[in-house]
Enzyme design. Structure first.
Site, PDB file in Angstrom:
ATOM      1  N   GLU A  41      47.565  43.520  46.801  1.00 50.72           N
ATOM      2  CA  GLU A  41      48.125  43.574  45.457  1.00 50.72           C
ATOM      3  C   GLU A  41      46.932  43.607  44.508  1.00 50.72           C
ATOM      4  O   GLU A  41      46.053  42.740  44.604  1.00 50.72           O
ATOM      5  CB  GLU A  41      48.986  42.326  45.197  1.00 50.72           C
ATOM      6  CG  GLU A  41      49.709  42.436  43.878  1.00 50.72           C
ATOM      7  CD  GLU A  41      50.563  41.217  43.546  1.00 50.72           C
ATOM      8  OE1 GLU A  41      50.754  40.354  44.405  1.00 50.72           O
ATOM      9  OE2 GLU A  41      51.010  41.154  42.390  1.00 50.72           O
ATOM     10  N   ARG A 265      46.529  33.515  59.187  1.00 56.78           N
ATOM     11  CA  ARG A 265      45.621  33.683  58.051  1.00 56.78           C
ATOM     12  C   ARG A 265      44.262  33.138  58.404  1.00 56.78           C
ATOM     13  O   ARG A 265      44.147  32.227  59.216  1.00 56.78           O
ATOM     14  CB  ARG A 265      46.096  32.802  56.893  1.00 56.78           C
ATOM     15  CG  ARG A 265      47.029  33.383  55.945  1.00 56.78           C
ATOM     16  CD  ARG A 265      47.332  32.361  54.869  1.00 56.78           C
ATOM     17  NE  ARG A 265      46.671  32.732  53.624  1.00 56.78           N
ATOM     18  CZ  ARG A 265      47.078  33.731  52.855  1.00 56.78           C
ATOM     19  NH1 ARG A 265      48.101  34.463  53.195  1.00 56.78           N
ATOM     20  NH2 ARG A 265      46.450  34.006  51.733  1.00 56.78           N
ATOM     21  N   LYS A 275      44.069  34.025  45.227  1.00 52.41           N
ATOM     22  CA  LYS A 275      43.574  34.772  44.074  1.00 52.41           C
ATOM     23  C   LYS A 275      43.907  34.064  42.769  1.00 52.41           C
ATOM     24  O   LYS A 275      43.153  34.132  41.811  1.00 52.41           O
ATOM     25  CB  LYS A 275      44.161  36.186  44.083  1.00 52.41           C
ATOM     26  CG  LYS A 275      43.429  37.109  45.045  1.00 52.41           C
ATOM     27  CD  LYS A 275      43.980  38.505  44.999  1.00 52.41           C
ATOM     28  CE  LYS A 275      45.208  38.633  45.845  1.00 52.41           C
ATOM     29  NZ  LYS A 275      45.684  40.018  46.021  1.00 52.41           N
TER      30      LYS A 275
HETATM   31  P1  ATP Z   1      46.234  35.442  47.947  1.00 52.60           P
HETATM   32  O1  ATP Z   1      47.272  34.480  48.449  1.00 52.60           O
HETATM   33  O2  ATP Z   1      44.848  35.049  48.235  1.00 52.60           O
HETATM   34  O3  ATP Z   1      46.442  35.816  46.542  1.00 52.60           O
HETATM   35  P2  ATP Z   1      47.667  37.586  48.990  1.00 52.60           P
HETATM   36  O4  ATP Z   1      48.194  37.445  50.366  1.00 52.60           O
HETATM   37  O5  ATP Z   1      48.606  37.451  47.868  1.00 52.60           O
HETATM   38  O6  ATP Z   1      46.398  36.709  48.837  1.00 52.60           O
HETATM   39  P3  ATP Z   1      47.491  40.391  49.018  1.00 52.60           P
HETATM   40  O7  ATP Z   1      46.710  41.260  48.111  1.00 52.60           O
HETATM   41  O8  ATP Z   1      48.944  40.391  48.919  1.00 52.60           O
HETATM   42  O9  ATP Z   1      46.927  38.950  48.818  1.00 52.60           O
HETATM   43  O10 ATP Z   1      47.021  40.608  50.521  1.00 52.60           O
HETATM   44  C1  ATP Z   1      46.765  41.842  51.132  1.00 52.60           C
HETATM   45  C2  ATP Z   1      46.774  41.640  52.620  1.00 52.60           C
HETATM   46  O11 ATP Z   1      45.751  40.722  52.994  1.00 52.60           O
HETATM   47  C3  ATP Z   1      48.083  41.048  53.088  1.00 52.60           C
HETATM   48  O12 ATP Z   1      48.512  41.764  54.232  1.00 52.60           O
HETATM   49  C4  ATP Z   1      47.749  39.628  53.402  1.00 52.60           C
HETATM   50  O13 ATP Z   1      48.548  39.154  54.444  1.00 52.60           O
HETATM   51  C5  ATP Z   1      46.281  39.707  53.801  1.00 52.60           C
HETATM   52  N1  ATP Z   1      45.603  38.431  53.555  1.00 52.60           N
HETATM   53  C6  ATP Z   1      45.534  37.743  52.398  1.00 52.60           C
HETATM   54  N2  ATP Z   1      44.891  36.576  52.560  1.00 52.60           N
HETATM   55  C7  ATP Z   1      44.512  36.525  53.861  1.00 52.60           C
HETATM   56  C8  ATP Z   1      43.820  35.573  54.664  1.00 52.60           C
HETATM   57  N3  ATP Z   1      43.368  34.429  54.146  1.00 52.60           N
HETATM   58  N4  ATP Z   1      43.629  35.862  55.968  1.00 52.60           N
HETATM   59  C9  ATP Z   1      44.075  37.016  56.486  1.00 52.60           C
HETATM   60  N5  ATP Z   1      44.737  37.945  55.802  1.00 52.60           N
HETATM   61  C10 ATP Z   1      44.966  37.722  54.499  1.00 52.60           C
HETATM   62 MG    MG Z   2      50.375  38.620  47.676  1.00 46.89          MG
END
Ligand code: ATP
Ligand code: MG
Length: 560
Positions: A41, A265, A275
């Site tokens: 995102e 994760r 984020k």
């Molecule tokens: P955050 O919670 O840090 O804001 P998010 O999951 O909302 O992260 P996205 O931009 O939606 O961030 O994530 C893009 C991809 O990266 C998704 O498929 C998510 O599952 C993966 N991802 C995010 N954080 C992690 C992590 N700590 N370990 C592995 N994969 C991750």
């Molecule tokens: Mg997200």
């Protein structure tokens, strides 16, 4: 954290995602085609956690002859921004991966709308006029069924009309939503008539003001996978409970059957990785920006001197599992040390200089000494260092009043100057305030490094720079950003655990003149101090260097 973790052997057996892909290829599922996607995102910079997802999605596709799409999951207009899109692209490429197509979920808004209409026509979606609070209150609990909305039995015609009016901006924000009509008594809470669309009069970074209704994550993600014919949709474990809904939409819409598989994760100690929290650090100016070298973002790690190789190696060693755990930050440091040891140019830099005057240095000129550029890579050759009458050593490498166990320079004692000679400290020179300003020493001409005939056995080998030639530099020393192992666990605000000493600026440091010969991407090992790189704000007239990591692990000791 236990030290063993860092010496974990590389996992050579296949992980469960590899086994799954191999099974699918064997069964000729999708004709053996592999298409994955990385779906960030664009609401912030990528962090080290994302690099695991990137390595999995791009790495697996690469390994099995497939492709990967970079899809921006931009369905929430409020928090997203084009600047984030650009940073994400830069980071993925820097990590060493290339996408097949660059795509945007927002490009599917029209198709998603058509899908929603299709569900309404099938009697599987309805417009609900209740408030968000009311809908939440009716949801029930995992042990208690929910209550049907009074709007649940609207006719298909009425729903089609109302949904079209929602799109046309006839309703205010919060006045109504579109919900899937599934089962208010389902044991899976996500099946209790989940929201599909909400009204938002917000400007979208790509579609502008074209839309005032926006799809929810669950109604956008699976369908986007399907539109792209994604064969394997890998995501983190928190989405496991969403999977039945992912499958339900695909089944009811009768569209390409992408399948979702979850992995654990990546969590790392002494940092935060959401984020939202990283944005707070930036907005409250607790760091200098998203790429402040103390941040866990890819941009920050790059600025701090981490290499793409070291991050990929880290992800490889962390492995892929279905069990959540916390990885020691020391493992990431171990990976970068291993890589930098192989590629770093060795130099001498003094952070806090103390002048040494060698009173018996009678040579008219300095003595040129050869110094290897990188003992791990003989092809890099050697350079010349000039040992002269006036040099600087590290202030902490001399003690006027020795303490037990101190084996560096003391009055009457000797130390070897690396790539130089052995010196003896004779006399301390102080200013009016009693601060030591210089040290008078004598050197042993027969103790030249490489041809030492002095028979002396100094305990310490110290780094130094020549006073005539040394170049002033600024050196930034970083420590972890948080003092607590899990800063965001518990009820307290995570900002309470900020480490007040996470940045130390050494602005009187002096470097060997050779530092001026290198370009901005060069990696260094400053003898005895650690690995360093030029900061992105470094200028030829004012070199700024960031410490990537110390030479040895200073963490395990502290955390055990
Ligand atoms: P955050 O919670 O840090 O804001 P998010 O999951 O909302 O992260 P996205 O931009 O939606 O961030 O994530 C893009 C991809 O990266 C998704 O498929 C998510 O599952 C993966 N991802 C995010 N954080 C992690 C992590 N700590 N370990 C592995 N994969 C991750
Ligand atoms: Mg997200």
């Amino acid at each position: 954290m236990k030290k063993e973790k860092k010496e974990l052997p590389k996992e050579h057996s296949k992980n469960f995602l590899e086994l799954l892909i191999e099974e699918d290829i064997q069964a000729a599922k999708h004709d053996g085609r592999i298409l994955t996607r990385f779906p960030p995102e664009p609401n912030g910079y990528l962090h080290i956690g994302h690099s695991k997802s990137i390595c999995i999605n791009f790495g697996l596709a690469q390994k099995y002859g497939g492709k990967t799409n970079l899809r921006f999951d931009d369905t929430n207009p409020v928090k997203e921004d084009t600047a984030y899109v650009e940073s994400i692209k830069e980071d993925v490429q820097w990590l060493g991966f290339n996408w097949d197509k660059e795509l945007y979920a927002s490009d599917y808004f029209e198709q998603l709308y058509i899908y929603a209409v299709d569900l309404i026509k099938k009697g599987l979606a309805y417009v609900d006029h209740q408030s968000a609070e009311m809908i939440a209150a009716q949801k029930g609990t995992p042990t208690q069924p929910g209550i049907n909305s009074p709007y649940r039995e609207r006719t298909i015609e009425e729903n089609l009309l109302l949904f079209a009016q929602m799109r046309d901006g006839k309703f205010k924000e919060g006045e109504c939503v579109l919900r899937a009509k599934i089962d208010m008594a389902s044991p899976n809470m996500h099946f209790r008539d989940p929201l599909m669309y909400r009204i938002k009069f917000a400007h979208h970074h790509r579609t502008g003001d074209q839309w005032c209704i926006y799809p929810m994550y669950d109604f956008a993600h699976g369908q986007s996978d399907s539109i792209e014919n994604i064969t394997h949709s890998f995501c983190t474990l928190e989405f496991e409970v969403h999977r039945p809904l992912y499958n339900w939409y695909i089944e009811k819409l009768n569209i390409f059957p992408s399948t979702q598989t979850e992995f654990a994760r990546l969590n790392i100690n002494y940092t935060v990785m959401s984020k939202r929290k990283l944005l707070r650090l930036v907005q409250e100016k607790l760091v200098s920006g998203w790429d402040d070298p103390r941040m866990p973002t890819i941009a920050a790690l790059r600025r701090r001197g981490f290499t793409p190789e070291s991050i990929r190696e880290f992800c490889d060693r962390v492995g892929v599992a279905r069990r959540e755990n916390i990885i020691d930050f020391g493992l990431l440091e171990f990976c970068i040390r291993e890589h930098l040891n192989k590629i770093a140019q060795r130099l001498m830099v003094v952070l806090d200089p103390l002048k040494i005057i060698i009173t018996n240095f009678a040579e008219p000129n300095a003595i040129a000494m050869p110094a290897e550029n990188n003992p791990e890579d003989k092809s890099t050759g050697s350079r010349t260092i000039n040992f002269g009458r006036e040099i600087f050593i590290e202030r902490e490498d001399f003690l006027e009043t020795p303490i037990e166990g101190y084996n560096r320079l003391v009055l009457g004692g000797i130390s070897r100057m690396k790539h130089g000679f052995i010196i003896k400290a004779d006399e301390v020179i102080k200013d009016d305030q009693g601060k030591i300003v210089a040290l008078h020493c004598t050197y042993y001409p027969e103790s030249k490094s490489g041809s030492d005939k002095s028979g002396l056995k100094p305990k310490a080998v110290l780094h130094w720079v020549n006073a005539q030639e040394a170049v002033p530099v600024q050196v930034n020393l970083y420590d972890r950003l948080f003092n607590a192992e899990s800063p965001d666990a518990g009820d307290e605000d995570f900002l309470k655990h900020l480490n007040p000493d996470s940045l130390k600026v050494m602005d009187h440091a002096l470097a060997e003149p050779a530092i001026m010969n290198f370009t901005k991407d060069q990696k260094f090992q400053f003898l005895r101090l650690g690995y360093f790189c030029f900061d992105k704000d470094s200028q030829p007239h004012k070199p700024i260097l960031n410490r990537t990591v110390t030479l040895k692990d200073t963490w395990t000791k502290e955390t055990n």
